[in-house]
Motif scaffolding. Structure first.
Motif, PDB file in Angstrom:
ATOM      1  N   PHE A   1       0.820  -1.212   0.000  1.00 25.23           N
ATOM      2  CA  PHE A   1       0.000   0.000   0.000  1.00 25.23           C
ATOM      3  C   PHE A   1       0.856   1.264   0.000  1.00 25.23           C
ATOM      4  O   PHE A   1       0.457   2.267  -0.596  1.00 25.23           O
ATOM      5  N   GLY A   2       2.017   1.209   0.612  1.00 27.71           N
ATOM      6  CA  GLY A   2       2.950   2.331   0.513  1.00 27.71           C
ATOM      7  C   GLY A   2       3.401   2.526  -0.928  1.00 27.71           C
ATOM      8  O   GLY A   2       3.468   3.656  -1.427  1.00 27.71           O
ATOM      9  N   ARG A   3       3.706   1.428  -1.596  1.00 28.04           N
ATOM     10  CA  ARG A   3       4.108   1.476  -3.015  1.00 28.04           C
ATOM     11  C   ARG A   3       2.976   2.039  -3.875  1.00 28.04           C
ATOM     12  O   ARG A   3       3.202   2.892  -4.746  1.00 28.04           O
ATOM     13  N   LEU A   4       1.748   1.579  -3.631  1.00 28.78           N
ATOM     14  CA  LEU A   4       0.610   2.046  -4.422  1.00 28.78           C
ATOM     15  C   LEU A   4       0.375   3.544  -4.239  1.00 28.78           C
ATOM     16  O   LEU A   4       0.102   4.255  -5.205  1.00 28.78           O
ATOM     17  N   ARG A   5       0.497   4.034  -3.013  1.00 25.22           N
ATOM     18  CA  ARG A   5       0.364   5.477  -2.775  1.00 25.22           C
ATOM     19  C   ARG A   5       1.457   6.239  -3.515  1.00 25.22           C
ATOM     20  O   ARG A   5       1.210   7.301  -4.087  1.00 25.22           O
ATOM     21  N   GLY A   6       2.675   5.683  -3.496  1.00 27.79           N
ATOM     22  CA  GLY A   6       3.794   6.313  -4.191  1.00 27.79           C
ATOM     23  C   GLY A   6       3.577   6.407  -5.694  1.00 27.79           C
ATOM     24  O   GLY A   6       4.008   7.360  -6.337  1.00 27.79           O
ATOM     25  N   ILE A   7       2.916   5.413  -6.263  1.00 29.22           N
ATOM     26  CA  ILE A   7       2.606   5.427  -7.698  1.00 29.22           C
ATOM     27  C   ILE A   7       1.542   6.481  -7.998  1.00 29.22           C
ATOM     28  O   ILE A   7       1.553   7.107  -9.050  1.00 29.22           O
ATOM     29  N   GLY A   8       0.623   6.674  -7.037  1.00 32.96           N
ATOM     30  CA  GLY A   8      -0.449   7.648  -7.237  1.00 32.96           C
ATOM     31  C   GLY A   8      -1.857   7.085  -7.143  1.00 32.96           C
ATOM     32  O   GLY A   8      -2.831   7.780  -7.426  1.00 32.96           O
ATOM     33  N   TYR A   9      -1.980   5.837  -6.713  1.00 34.85           N
ATOM     34  CA  TYR A   9      -3.292   5.207  -6.596  1.00 34.85           C
ATOM     35  C   TYR A   9      -4.028   5.641  -5.335  1.00 34.85           C
ATOM     36  O   TYR A   9      -3.415   5.872  -4.296  1.00 34.85           O
TER      37      TYR A   9
END
Length: 170
Positions: free
Chosen positions: A53-61
């Motif tokens: 979820f940290g990665r997804l937020r970083g992508i912009g989701y």
């Protein structure tokens, strides 16, 4: 008739998806199931789910957890991974899939759903017009009512795979 239950994609794991590539294709919101999609049934958020979820937020989701479970199960998981949530979602009814999109400010065309069950997760996403990604269940231990549904899922997946193989050869 069985096509109403077919996922748009069938993948090994929620953790192996090309989220960056999907973002490049225009997807901006992801609705996730929790149990047996992100962690074994009933398990707390772990390092892997928190990192995802940290990665997804970083992508912009934007992300929403959509679960038929009670709030006492869903809320702590959502807080741990930093996601919005809807509990007692009544999947496969489409209403809470639409509610999740409202929260993320997305529309069906730029929203994904990731889950492990055909008759709740995938069918509900399809009814809401959302691109559905079915993943293999993380752990074989499940509640008895889910075990019964898995037998029926095997039949649907047999025909799904058969059609997929045929399409590859055409």
């Amino acid at each position: 008739m069985l096509q109403r239950f077919y996922p748009d994609e069938y993948r090994e794991s929620a953790y192996g998806l090309d989220y960056e590539g999907l973002y490049e294709k225009g997807y901006r919101g992801i609705i996730f199931d929790i149990d047996n999609t992100l962690v074994p049934h009933g398990a707390a958020a772990d390092e892997r789910s928190i990192a995802l979820f940290g990665r997804l937020r970083g992508i912009g989701y934007s992300c929403v957890l959509l679960s038929n479970n009670k709030e006492m199960r869903v809320k702590p998981f959502a807080q741990a991974v930093g996601a919005m949530y809807i509990h007692k979602a009544n999947k496969p009814a489409a209403a809470n899939y639409r509610r999740a999109m409202e929260r993320m400010r997305t529309v069906p065309e730029n929203t994904l759903f990731v889950g492990d069950q055909l008759f709740t997760d995938v069918w509900g996403a399809k009814k809401a017009g959302i691109h559905s990604i079915l993943v293999r269940p993380i752990h074989p231990k499940e509640e008895i009512q889910i075990v019964f549904k898995r037998y029926l899922e095997r039949i649907v997946l047999y025909f799904y795979r058969k059609e997929e193989r045929k399409a590859e050869h055409d």
